[in-house]
Design a protein around this motif. Structure first.
Motif, PDB file in Angstrom:
ATOM      1  N   ILE A 218      36.359 -86.560 -22.692  1.00 30.32           N
ATOM      2  CA  ILE A 218      37.576 -85.759 -22.875  1.00 30.32           C
ATOM      3  C   ILE A 218      37.861 -85.591 -24.368  1.00 30.32           C
ATOM      4  O   ILE A 218      38.211 -84.504 -24.835  1.00 30.32           O
ATOM      5  CB  ILE A 218      38.782 -86.412 -22.183  1.00 30.32           C
ATOM      6  CG1 ILE A 218      38.541 -86.505 -20.673  1.00 30.32           C
ATOM      7  CG2 ILE A 218      40.062 -85.628 -22.461  1.00 30.32           C
ATOM      8  CD1 ILE A 218      39.583 -87.336 -19.933  1.00 30.32           C
ATOM      9  N   CYS A 221      35.730 -82.909 -25.903  1.00 29.38           N
ATOM     10  CA  CYS A 221      36.224 -81.575 -25.538  1.00 29.38           C
ATOM     11  C   CYS A 221      37.455 -81.201 -26.364  1.00 29.38           C
ATOM     12  O   CYS A 221      37.559 -80.079 -26.878  1.00 29.38           O
ATOM     13  CB  CYS A 221      36.556 -81.517 -24.053  1.00 29.38           C
ATOM     14  SG  CYS A 221      35.131 -81.709 -22.949  1.00 29.38           S
ATOM     15  N   GLY A 283      44.884 -79.476 -20.914  1.00 21.78           N
ATOM     16  CA  GLY A 283      43.627 -78.766 -20.729  1.00 21.78           C
ATOM     17  C   GLY A 283      43.830 -77.379 -20.138  1.00 21.78           C
ATOM     18  O   GLY A 283      43.183 -76.404 -20.547  1.00 21.78           O
ATOM     19  N   TRP A 377      37.319 -81.031 -19.445  1.00 14.29           N
ATOM     20  CA  TRP A 377      38.481 -81.821 -19.874  1.00 14.29           C
ATOM     21  C   TRP A 377      39.484 -81.971 -18.726  1.00 14.29           C
ATOM     22  O   TRP A 377      39.954 -83.081 -18.429  1.00 14.29           O
ATOM     23  CB  TRP A 377      39.061 -81.126 -21.083  1.00 14.29           C
ATOM     24  CG  TRP A 377      40.443 -81.452 -21.543  1.00 14.29           C
ATOM     25  CD1 TRP A 377      41.309 -82.385 -21.072  1.00 14.29           C
ATOM     26  CD2 TRP A 377      41.122 -80.800 -22.634  1.00 14.29           C
ATOM     27  NE1 TRP A 377      42.488 -82.348 -21.774  1.00 14.29           N
ATOM     28  CE2 TRP A 377      42.396 -81.405 -22.739  1.00 14.29           C
ATOM     29  CE3 TRP A 377      40.769 -79.778 -23.508  1.00 14.29           C
ATOM     30  CZ2 TRP A 377      43.322 -80.995 -23.704  1.00 14.29           C
ATOM     31  CZ3 TRP A 377      41.687 -79.377 -24.468  1.00 14.29           C
ATOM     32  CH2 TRP A 377      42.940 -79.980 -24.558  1.00 14.29           C
ATOM     33  N   SER A 381      40.277 -85.505 -16.700  1.00 15.86           N
ATOM     34  CA  SER A 381      41.607 -86.088 -16.896  1.00 15.86           C
ATOM     35  C   SER A 381      42.218 -86.549 -15.584  1.00 15.86           C
ATOM     36  O   SER A 381      43.113 -87.400 -15.568  1.00 15.86           O
ATOM     37  CB  SER A 381      42.529 -85.075 -17.582  1.00 15.86           C
ATOM     38  OG  SER A 381      42.749 -83.942 -16.762  1.00 15.86           O
TER      39      SER A 381
END
Length: 387
Positions: A218, A221, A283, A377, A381
């Motif tokens: 993450i 990204c 995101g 992402w 998450s």
């Protein structure tokens, strides 16, 4: 919602002074990012060549990383911060006065060195202030950096539009920020070395696994998105949107403003809504913003799109850095150091990749690649366990 900022940040001379270092770094980077199209035109570079040129900065930053940590241990975090930003002021003043592309590359390398030194020093100072005064200012300080990005991009756009030569403009900015440094250094030197045991501890690097690995994914990204917005937003505004010189930096300004606002309220909204939800919707905002930029390449809509991306990425770093510092079964500071290594790599090397993709296709398609990273992402998450 902003009362904690007034109390903890502006109410403490040491925190405000180190915040001036953060905003100075942002101003320098924001001005440079806005003038990247000028450099591209000046040396007649295509997107791939520009990407290779931009690679000089991360090489300088990574080369100086071990030295920066040594400087903190040897001369202290206070001197490292002050001398680091002083070196940055000199390097960035030279940057847009480079007579050849080779000098441009060398000056970018020096800028990367200065960024690395200053970054290590000022973040260590923030940790010491938080520990000594029992306050939370990390997110606010990073918000100051974002505000610097915004003001730097706006000012460079306006003065560039009025015809002021970029090299002269950057030298004036460097001189003014040197006066700010003279004002701030006294209080910075008063910061107590409360976390000496953290900065002197050596931890063995280990490749991340499990939830920590998902956090790294993450983080990559998020930071590739941040780096791309910093280095390519002004280029996109000129090459794709074809806006006037006055507005070339406004995409970066909108992005930086909303990133700053998100970080300034981050300490309040993250506990209230939960870190995973903030990451998830961040995101989503990032994807929507990039799609707006790509599909509606007009001045106003592009600025709105960049602003949405700024809001989306704003809380990513604070959440991931805080969680990395609490990864179980890792030596103190080790998780944060590993996260920072990957994050810096994403932020600095990501824009280089965008240059090559743009050269092979178009800049809009390269931005589409960033949107696809946003999908990764968002998915991760939901799965990642934050500490």
């Amino acid at each position: 919602m902003f009362s904690h900022i007034t109390k903890d940040f502006f109410g403490n001379k040491q925190s405000f002074s180190i915040g001036l270092i953060f905003i100075s770094v942002g101003l320098l980077f924001g001005n440079w990012a806005t003038f990247i199209p000028f450099v591209k035109t000046k040396f007649d570079l295509d997107d791939a060549q520009l990407g290779l040129l931009l690679l000089s900065l991360p090489f300088g930053a990574l080369a100086m990383n071990p030295v920066a940590a040594t400087l903190v241990r040897r001369i202290g975090m206070q001197k490292t911060s002050v001398y680091g930003i002083g070196f940055m002021l000199l390097a960035f003043s030279l940057l847009l006065n480079a007579p050849t592309v080779y000098f441009q590359s060398f000056f970018l390398f020096l800028c990367g060195c200065g960024i690395s030194i200053t970054n290590v020093g000022m973040n260590t100072c923030v940790g010491a202030i938080e520990h000594h005064f029992d306050i939370k200012i990390m997110s606010t300080c990073h918000g100051m950096f974002s505000l610097g990005l915004m003001f730097g991009s706006i000012c460079s756009s306006l003065f560039g539009g009025m015809g002021l030569l970029p090299g002269i403009y950057m030298s004036i900015v460097g001189a003014l920020l040197f006066l700010v440094l003279l004002f701030a250094q006294k209080n910075i030197f008063l910061i107590k070395e409360e976390i000496h045991e953290i900065i002197t501890e050596k931890s063995k690097f280990s490749f991340p696994k499990g939830s920590f690995l998902l956090m790294i994914v993450i983080g990559l990204c998020v930071n590739i998105t941040e780096g791309t917005m910093a280095d390519w937003s002004a280029v996109f505004m000129r090459a794709v949107v074809k806006t006037s010189t006055y507005f070339e930096g406004w995409g970066m300004a909108g992005y930086s403003l909303f990133m700053a606002l998100g970080r300034l309220i981050g300490d309040k909204i993250i506990p209230r809504f939960g870190a995973n939800k903030i990451l998830f919707y961040g995101g989503i905002l990032s994807i929507v913003g990039i799609l707006v930029v790509i599909t509606l390449p007009y001045t106003f809509s592009a600025i709105v799109g960049f602003a949405l991306v700024g809001a989306g990425v704003s809380c990513g770093a604070p959440i991931l850095y805080a969680s990395a510092s609490r990864v179980p079964n890792m030596a103190k500071g080790s998780g944060l150091a590993i996260m920072n290594t990957f994050a810096m790599g994403g932020f600095l090397f990501g824009p280089v990749l965008i240059g090559f993709i743009s050269k092979a296709t178009t800049l809009s398609i390269a931005f589409g690649f960033i949107a696809s990273l946003g999908i990764v992402w968002v998915i991760q998450s939901k799965r990642v366990k934050l500490f």
